[in-house]
Each structure stands twice: as C-alpha cells, then as structure tokens.
Design an enzyme around this catalytic site. Structure first.
Site, PDB file in Angstrom:
ATOM      1  N   GLY A  12       3.394 -12.092  -4.343  1.00 25.11           N
ATOM      2  CA  GLY A  12       2.253 -11.195  -4.179  1.00 25.11           C
ATOM      3  C   GLY A  12       2.373  -9.927  -5.008  1.00 25.11           C
ATOM      4  O   GLY A  12       3.349  -9.733  -5.743  1.00 25.11           O
ATOM      5  N   GLN A  13       1.386  -9.040  -4.865  1.00 26.11           N
ATOM      6  CA  GLN A  13       1.321  -7.831  -5.689  1.00 26.11           C
ATOM      7  C   GLN A  13       2.559  -6.950  -5.515  1.00 26.11           C
ATOM      8  O   GLN A  13       3.204  -6.575  -6.484  1.00 26.11           O
ATOM      9  CB  GLN A  13       0.062  -7.021  -5.353  1.00 26.11           C
ATOM     10  CG  GLN A  13      -0.157  -5.840  -6.305  1.00 26.11           C
ATOM     11  CD  GLN A  13      -1.207  -4.860  -5.810  1.00 26.11           C
ATOM     12  OE1 GLN A  13      -1.488  -4.787  -4.613  1.00 26.11           O
ATOM     13  NE2 GLN A  13      -1.782  -4.099  -6.715  1.00 26.11           N
ATOM     14  N   TYR A 143      -7.466  -7.157   9.483  1.00 24.27           N
ATOM     15  CA  TYR A 143      -6.203  -6.745   8.871  1.00 24.27           C
ATOM     16  C   TYR A 143      -5.614  -5.544   9.605  1.00 24.27           C
ATOM     17  O   TYR A 143      -4.430  -5.535   9.959  1.00 24.27           O
ATOM     18  CB  TYR A 143      -6.453  -6.407   7.403  1.00 24.27           C
ATOM     19  CG  TYR A 143      -5.235  -5.944   6.638  1.00 24.27           C
ATOM     20  CD1 TYR A 143      -4.121  -6.750   6.490  1.00 24.27           C
ATOM     21  CD2 TYR A 143      -5.218  -4.680   6.033  1.00 24.27           C
ATOM     22  CE1 TYR A 143      -3.011  -6.333   5.776  1.00 24.27           C
ATOM     23  CE2 TYR A 143      -4.116  -4.251   5.310  1.00 24.27           C
ATOM     24  CZ  TYR A 143      -3.014  -5.067   5.188  1.00 24.27           C
ATOM     25  OH  TYR A 143      -1.923  -4.647   4.482  1.00 24.27           O
ATOM     26  N   LYS A 147      -2.097  -5.212  11.838  1.00 23.14           N
ATOM     27  CA  LYS A 147      -1.060  -4.230  11.500  1.00 23.14           C
ATOM     28  C   LYS A 147      -0.783  -3.291  12.673  1.00 23.14           C
ATOM     29  O   LYS A 147       0.367  -2.930  12.928  1.00 23.14           O
ATOM     30  CB  LYS A 147      -1.472  -3.437  10.250  1.00 23.14           C
ATOM     31  CG  LYS A 147      -1.437  -4.254   8.964  1.00 23.14           C
ATOM     32  CD  LYS A 147      -0.060  -4.820   8.683  1.00 23.14           C
ATOM     33  CE  LYS A 147       0.036  -5.557   7.372  1.00 23.14           C
ATOM     34  NZ  LYS A 147       1.360  -6.173   7.157  1.00 23.14           N
ATOM     35  N   ILE A 173      -2.360   0.532  -3.381  1.00 26.01           N
ATOM     36  CA  ILE A 173      -1.290   0.411  -4.372  1.00 26.01           C
ATOM     37  C   ILE A 173      -1.879   0.070  -5.742  1.00 26.01           C
ATOM     38  O   ILE A 173      -2.703  -0.840  -5.859  1.00 26.01           O
ATOM     39  CB  ILE A 173      -0.275  -0.684  -3.975  1.00 26.01           C
ATOM     40  CG1 ILE A 173       0.252  -0.449  -2.559  1.00 26.01           C
ATOM     41  CG2 ILE A 173       0.867  -0.742  -4.979  1.00 26.01           C
ATOM     42  CD1 ILE A 173       1.074   0.803  -2.377  1.00 26.01           C
TER      43      ILE A 173
END
Length: 319
Positions: A12-13, A143, A147, A173
């Site tokens: 992933g990123q 999401y 979290k 990010i």
C-alpha cells in the site's frame, strides 16, 4: 535484540515506503513484506515477500511462526472513500485484521505491534481548530468508525493483557512514490501528478477545504520514532494525534504556481466533500511531541518542491 519485522499490507501507499525504510535500517532479511497479491513488484522483488490475507488468522500466525516474527506493522486497511462504497467489506477487513494481531500479541506470539489510526476518528461535532488529543469523537464514515473502535480495543488489550501496541492518527499523506489508495485527502497527491502531466486539475474538494496533511517522509519517520521509543514513554495506548501542516486546495495550488505559473485548477466537489467537512482543519499533537519527541520537517512549500522535482524525474525515466 534485532527486531524481526512483518509488515502486513506492505504494497500500500504507506506500507511500501515503510518497508523500504525498515529494510534499509534492519536489513532486508529481517523485514518480511506481505500483502494479498503481487501488485507491487518493487516490494515483491526487494526482499522476502509472502502472500498473506490479513483476515485469515491462521495464515497470519503461520507466517509469524515461519519467520520468527516479534514485531508487526499492520498497514492493511480499506480507506475512507472506498469504505463508503463497501461498508461491510471495510468493517470486516479493518476489524478482523486488528483482532488477529491483537490476539496473537496477547498470546505472546508478537512482542510489539504498530496499528495506524486516522483523523477520520473525529467527526462533525469535533472541534475543528487545533483538535485536542482528548475530545468529542463521533465519526461519520465507516473508516472512521473502524478506527475509533480499533483505538478502544488497542487501549483495552494494553491495559488488560499488557500488549505493547502503539498507534498514531495519520493526517492526509502526500507521496510521489506511490499512487493514492482511495482516501479523501488523495487530491493533495493527484494535484501534483496532474500539474506535471496536464497543467490543469479538477479538484473533488472545494477550494477552501482545510485539512491536516503530512509529507510521506515525515509519516514514516513518526511511525519508526514511536516504535523505537521506550515503552514507558508511550503514555497513550489508544492513538496519538499527529500533525505537520494544514492547508486548502487553494493554498496548494498557489504553492504549485510558484513553480508552474500556468497551472490551473477547477473545483467539482463530490461525495468526498461531506467526508472532508466532518474532519478537523488542524490538529494539536503536543502529546506526541512531549512524550516521544515527535517533530515534523516538511512545510507545504517543501512538499511542493519535493513532489514536483521527483515527479518530473519519474516522468523522464518512464519515457
């Protein structure tokens, strides 16, 4: 003791850049990369790689046993914008994967665990300016819900079972190395790509939508810093606020125009605008700075310079 590290979601990123950095520090044989597919050949070919489904407890345990892992970075997740399209898939992936590693740590198979949280834990009722470490948290996205719940479970497993779990709430990010992964802050990566390729960009957020952001190098530094800190210095076991810079699409456009004066942006807000409107404009991360000496390096102008310089180089290399 040399850490034997497993990164789950290494393609992933954030995971891909974290993998390269940790391999440069600890050696490629001590950092096992894993993901659900071979979709990032750069990671697959740069060291030991395992196909691993983060939702499969047995597979995760077998991988940990096989490589004698003591430290896990759980980077696999379905992000905000994608999660709104597939709510139950997002819930299942984000929660199952966390419970698997928490339970493995509880049973003593993992000594240290990193799990990323996000500014998505905050919601429309959260104070927008300089959002405190402890405040109202009523997330309005799947999401964000995963979290927020995850933070509570991390703290619970630490308090009840002594699990050494560490977490930070990532802002948006920005990276030139990897493409966006389905998040609401992705415009701040796309805009640089479009500036180089097309000299114009259609933004899916309104021009004055201010959000907390961070250059990838700072995000990786923070992740490694918190994991390197002494256990007694990690006083928050839910997740730490983390911040670097806050800006709007209008401000990032002006920053780019210093380098590319002809660059233009139009605005066509979509469903992600509602998500962005529920998030903070700026973050108070003083606890991270006090407890484990967090300090960011990159300003908006620094980020713009790095992004444009490196994307231009990348474009030339691909021609």
């Amino acid at each position: 003791m040399t850490p034997k590290i497993l990164i789950i979601g290494a393609c992933g990123q954030i995971g891909s850049e974290l993998t390269h950095t940790l391999r440069s520090i600890h050696g490629k044989d001590n950092v096992i990369a894993s993901d659900i597919s071979y979709n990032n050949l750069d990671i697959v070919n740069s060291g030991i790689f395992e196909i691993l489904d983060a939702q499969d407890y047995t597979s995760v345990k077998v991988c940990i046993d096989k490589h004698k892992i003591n430290t896990v970075y759980l980077m696999a997740a379905m992000l905000s914008a994608t999660g709104e399209k597939y709510p139950m898939k997002a819930w299942d992936l984000n929660m199952d994967s966390l419970f698997h590693v928490l339970n493995l740590a509880k049973e003593g198979f993992i000594k240290k665990l990193f799990w990323p949280s996000s500014i998505a834990v905050f919601g429309p009722t959260t104070p927008k300016e300089n959002t405190p470490q402890y405040t109202i948290m009523e997330p309005s996205t799947v999401y964000g819900i995963t979290k927020q719940v995850g933070e509570r479970w991390c703290e619970y497993y630490h308090n009840q079972y002594g699990v050494d779990v560490r977490s930070i709430r990532y802002p948006g990010i920005i990276s030139w190395k990897t493409l966006p992964g389905g998040g609401t802050t992705d415009y701040a990566v796309e805009i640089y790509h479009k500036a180089i390729a097309d000299n114009t960009y259609e933004c899916f957020l309104s021009e004055n939508t201010q959000l907390p952001m961070m250059f990838m190098d700072d995000a990786i530094k923070a992740t490694i810093d918190i994991m390197d800190a002494k256990p007694e210095d990690i006083k928050i076991r839910s997740s730490y606020n983390l911040s670097a810079v806050s800006f709007t699409p209008k401000e990032i456009t002006k920053s780019i125009q210093k380098h590319l004066p002809e660059f233009t942006v139009t605005y066509k807000p979509d469903f992600r605008q509602k998500i962005a409107d529920s998030w903070p404009k700026s973050i108070d991360d003083s606890r991270a700075r006090e407890d484990w000496s967090w300090k960011h390096r990159f300003s908006l102008n620094d980020i713009t310079s790095e992004m444009l310089t490196n994307l231009k180089k990348k474009e030339k290399q691909s021609v």
